[in-house]
Design an enzyme around this catalytic site. Structure first.
Site, mmCIF file in Angstrom:
data_model
loop_
_atom_site.group_PDB
_atom_site.id
_atom_site.type_symbol
_atom_site.label_atom_id
_atom_site.label_comp_id
_atom_site.label_asym_id
_atom_site.label_seq_id
_atom_site.Cartn_x
_atom_site.Cartn_y
_atom_site.Cartn_z
ATOM 1 N N SER A 21 0.276 -1.258 0.011
ATOM 2 C CA SER A 21 0.190 -0.232 0.080
ATOM 3 C C SER A 21 0.630 1.459 -0.299
ATOM 4 O O SER A 21 0.455 2.042 -0.439
ATOM 5 C CB SER A 21 -1.171 -0.274 1.227
ATOM 6 O OG SER A 21 -2.215 -1.181 1.400
ATOM 7 N N THR A 66 -6.298 -2.994 7.539
ATOM 8 C CA THR A 66 -6.105 -3.847 7.930
ATOM 9 C C THR A 66 -6.671 -4.441 8.911
ATOM 10 O O THR A 66 -6.892 -4.851 9.407
ATOM 11 C CB THR A 66 -5.328 -4.188 6.499
ATOM 12 O OG1 THR A 66 -5.436 -5.836 5.985
ATOM 13 C CG2 THR A 66 -4.286 -4.550 7.427
ATOM 14 N N LYS A 70 -9.891 -4.244 11.516
ATOM 15 C CA LYS A 70 -11.970 -4.180 10.087
ATOM 16 C C LYS A 70 -13.342 -3.821 11.246
ATOM 17 O O LYS A 70 -14.300 -3.182 10.998
ATOM 18 C CB LYS A 70 -11.806 -4.708 8.672
ATOM 19 C CG LYS A 70 -10.694 -4.639 8.097
ATOM 20 C CD LYS A 70 -10.697 -5.406 6.827
ATOM 21 C CE LYS A 70 -9.553 -5.211 5.980
ATOM 22 N NZ LYS A 70 -10.035 -5.926 4.845
ATOM 23 N N ASP A 106 -13.246 -2.563 -0.241
ATOM 24 C CA ASP A 106 -13.407 -4.164 -0.845
ATOM 25 C C ASP A 106 -14.167 -4.420 -1.232
ATOM 26 O O ASP A 106 -14.219 -5.230 -2.420
ATOM 27 C CB ASP A 106 -13.051 -4.558 0.218
ATOM 28 C CG ASP A 106 -11.015 -4.719 1.648
ATOM 29 O OD1 ASP A 106 -10.914 -3.628 0.371
ATOM 30 O OD2 ASP A 106 -11.046 -4.925 2.295
ATOM 31 N N GLY A 127 -13.516 -19.405 3.721
ATOM 32 C CA GLY A 127 -12.964 -18.374 4.670
ATOM 33 C C GLY A 127 -14.400 -17.617 5.199
ATOM 34 O O GLY A 127 -14.668 -17.396 5.035
ATOM 35 N N ALA A 128 -14.238 -17.142 6.971
ATOM 36 C CA ALA A 128 -14.879 -16.050 7.439
ATOM 37 C C ALA A 128 -14.223 -15.344 8.327
ATOM 38 O O ALA A 128 -14.775 -14.474 9.490
ATOM 39 C CB ALA A 128 -15.695 -16.932 8.236
ATOM 40 N N GLY A 130 -12.134 -10.788 7.596
ATOM 41 C CA GLY A 130 -13.253 -9.824 7.088
ATOM 42 C C GLY A 130 -13.394 -9.668 5.766
ATOM 43 O O GLY A 130 -14.431 -9.079 5.532
ATOM 44 N N ALA A 131 -11.907 -10.035 4.732
ATOM 45 C CA ALA A 131 -12.502 -9.843 3.518
ATOM 46 C C ALA A 131 -13.861 -11.003 3.165
ATOM 47 O O ALA A 131 -13.935 -10.405 2.535
ATOM 48 C CB ALA A 131 -10.678 -10.802 2.842
ATOM 49 N N LEU A 223 -8.455 -14.157 -3.614
ATOM 50 C CA LEU A 223 -8.056 -12.314 -2.838
ATOM 51 C C LEU A 223 -7.006 -12.629 -3.181
ATOM 52 O O LEU A 223 -6.217 -11.308 -2.914
ATOM 53 C CB LEU A 223 -8.510 -12.249 -1.742
ATOM 54 C CG LEU A 223 -9.890 -11.731 -2.244
ATOM 55 C CD1 LEU A 223 -10.816 -12.349 -2.978
ATOM 56 C CD2 LEU A 223 -10.940 -10.839 -0.192
#
Length: 282
Positions: A21, A66, A70, A106, A127-128, A130-131, A223
């Site tokens: 970033s 991140t 989040k 996102d 997956g579970a 934040g994304a 991702l």
């Protein structure tokens, strides 16, 4: 005519590792000839409230957020946008009318590569974290009729599935999902396959062969963007699936953040090339 003060921005999370970033946003400031700097600010969870207080005191212009902050960030802010409400998490802090607000870019980043693809009848989300929240919110907005969530931690998966109105499947049974005749997407939101000690791993055990040309689209969307070609995507491509790496999501969500902070747009193609070069140097 007075010169506007330089913008101070950065990213917070814990740990941050080799985040790209700063590379991208500092390039954008230079590319658009804006006075600004973007830094990495790793903060453990117990320091998050003090960090937000410092953002307010110093009038930091913008912050990327991140993992693992989040969701924890929301009660520390003056308000959040509808996108952040839809996701239940923020990845961006910005100022509006004197208030420190949270957004979730996102959602826009994940959706961007999908908008011109054929409709999808079934999506399996792996997956579970934040994304995954952003992915599930986006799939709901994209009107994917059937959504299934599989994660290694059932204690996290079950409430997340209830919140977003999707079916939950035990992690060990994730490969038992049968593709539909109206399209099938498998989305990896886990860190499996990411550069480092998990690089050789994959979240999906085996891809069934994709239909012949003209049939429904099978898509594997990772991702992860470092490396660009993960084992997950390589095995999907070998089975004839369409593939989508995580770099487009990373660049588009960053562009949306930059727009919130500056009101300006940076060129996406050039930004992608900058990040690709940064990945090569790593």
């Amino acid at each position: 005519m007075s010169t506007p003060p330089p913008l101070l921005c950065g990213v917070t999370g814990f740990p941050l590792g080799q985040t790209l970033s700063p590379l991208l946003h500092n390039w954008a400031f230079a590319r658009l000839r804006l006075a600004g700097a973007y830094h990495a600010w790793p903060q453990p969870p117990e320091a998050l409230a003090a960090f937000v207080a410092a953002v307010r005191t110093l009038r930091v212009s913008g912050v990327s957020v991140t993992i693992p902050h989040k969701e924890r960030m929301i009660p520390l802010l003056d308000g959040i946008t509808p996108a952040a409400q839809a996701v239940g998490a923020v990845n961006t802090l910005f100022w509006r009318e004197g208030a420190l607000r949270g957004d979730n870019t996102d959602l826009e980043g994940f959706s961007a590569p999908l908008r011109n693809r054929p409709p999808c009848g079934l999506a399996l989300v792996l997956g579970a974290g934040g994304a995954a929240r952003a992915v599930l919110a986006a799939l709901r907005q994209l009107n994917v009729p059937e959504r299934i969530l599989a994660a290694r931690d059932p204690a996290k998966a079950a409430p997340l599935a209830r919140e977003f109105g999707c079916r939950v499947l035990p992690w060990a049974e994730r490969a038992s999902v049968r593709p539909r005749d109206n399209g099938f997407w498998v989305v990896n939101t886990t860190p499996l396959g990411m550069a480092g000690h998990q690089r050789t791993e994959t979240p999906y055990p085996v891809f069934p062969p994709a239909p012949a040309a003209g049939g429904p689209e099978y898509l594997a969307y990772d991702l992860v963007y470092n490396p660009l070609q993960t084992r997950f995507l390589a095995e999907a491509a070998a089975a004839g699936w369409a593939v989508q790496d995580g770099l487009s999501m990373f660049v588009v969500q960053a562009a949306a953040q930059f727009r919130l902070w500056t009101g300006r747009e940076f060129p996406l193609d050039e930004a992608r090339a900058v990040v690709l070069e940064g990945l090569k140097r790593q």
